[in-house]
Design a protein around this motif. Structure first.
Motif, short mmCIF file in Angstrom:
data_model
loop_
_atom_site.label_atom_id
_atom_site.label_comp_id
_atom_site.label_asym_id
_atom_site.label_seq_id
_atom_site.Cartn_x
_atom_site.Cartn_y
_atom_site.Cartn_z
N CYS A 1 -1.91 2.20 -2.45
CA CYS A 1 -3.39 2.28 -2.47
C CYS A 1 -3.92 2.61 -1.11
O CYS A 1 -3.10 2.60 -0.12
CB CYS A 1 -3.81 0.98 -2.96
N ALA B 1 0.87 -1.21 0.16
CA ALA B 1 0.15 -0.15 0.12
C ALA B 1 0.80 1.47 0.02
O ALA B 1 0.28 2.32 -0.29
CB ALA B 1 -0.90 0.04 1.21
N GLN C 1 -6.40 0.82 0.24
CA GLN C 1 -6.82 -0.52 0.65
C GLN C 1 -6.30 -1.81 -0.51
O GLN C 1 -6.18 -1.60 -1.56
CB GLN C 1 -8.34 -0.70 0.87
N HIS D 1 -4.46 0.85 4.64
CA HIS D 1 -3.26 1.34 4.37
C HIS D 1 -2.34 1.20 5.55
O HIS D 1 -0.88 0.74 5.15
CB HIS D 1 -3.48 3.06 4.16
#
Length: 269
Positions: free
Chosen positions: A45, A37, A47, A66
């Motif tokens: 990201c 992440a 998630q 995260h």
């Protein structure tokens, strides 16, 4: 071991999706989820989403925030999973089984029934979750709802004026919430429109939170402030939230695939 991934997002809330339904992947732990992440040294990201086979539904969806922590539900990720799956499906999550159906440019998700009792949020001690007798730095008398994951909702005159990046983490980790909490600040524009910002547990400020939109809309409906179907506007865009006579929540909104790639598992393990 090289592993394929799909980068997706729902209203700017972005995901790295690993599809292990056909080709299993090794066990995911907190450190690996956090490494993938990371936006500087990983893929990046809000998630990490893992799709797996399920004996109880068409497939199982696991969600890692995260910070690497695994959580029960994610509305935006549910729409992304529907888009990737390509047809209507039942999806097992830690927060319960949901039902998804792709639409033109997105998906509609039956998020199930909300829970309001204080033990289901959960809270550290009993109180009325419709108007809670608590407050933090000018935010007070919130409501609490569990829509697969826990949310606290504050109604304010101007959601953009709230320093959510400062007060969000304080509320998230308050001892009142033994499993931490997602923090929503919302402005009722009219009976069919809510503006919303969310501090997500373990992820921070994101451009959209599907479960936050569901929790906020249902809490406003419970208080009689809005109609039973509303548009919820988040920084990333709009979601349509309905709460029908069967008490089930339906969320409809966009989802998109950004790109596909692969990575060496051992680089992040």
């Amino acid at each position: 071991m090289r592993v394929d991934f799909t980068k997706m997002h729902g209203l700017g809330n972005d995901f790295v999706v690993l599809d292990a339904r056909v080709h299993p992947v090794p066990a995911i732990d907190t450190a690996l989820a956090r490494a993938l992440a990371d936006r500087r040294t990983g893929i990046g990201c809000d998630q990490l989403i893992l799709l797996e086979p399920s004996d109880a539904a068409d497939f199982r969806m696991r969600i890692f925030n995260h910070d690497g922590g695994e959580v029960e539900a994610c509305g935006n990720a549910s729409r992304a999973a529907a888009l990737l799956h390509g047809s209507a499906a039942s999806v097992e999550t830690s927060g319960g089984t949901i039902h998804v159906e792709p639409t033109n440019g997105g998906a509609s998700v039956d998020m199930g029934k909300p829970r309001f009792d204080w033990e289901a949020i959960p809270l550290a001690y009993g109180m009325d979750t419709a108007v809670m007798p608590v407050g933090w730095e000018g935010l007070d008398r919130p409501g609490a709802v569990n829509v697969g994951n826990p949310h606290v909702v504050f109604f304010v005159e101007n959601t953009d004026a709230v320093p959510l990046d400062v007060i969000g983490p304080q509320i998230e980790t308050d001892p009142l919430f033994p499993q931490r909490i997602n923090v929503n600040v919302a402005t009722i524009e009219n009976r069919r429109h809510i503006r919303l910002r969310v501090w997500e547990r373990g992820a921070g400020l994101t451009r959209a939170c599907g479960t936050g939109a569901c929790a906020t809309a249902v809490h406003a409906m419970r208080r009689g402030l809005v109609e039973r179907e509303v548009t919820v506007t988040l920084p990333g865009g709009d979601l349509i939230i309905g709460w029908d006579d069967s008490e089930r929540i339906r969320m409809t909104g966009p989802a998109s695939e950004s790109y596909r790639g692969s990575f060496e598992w051992d680089d992040f393990a």
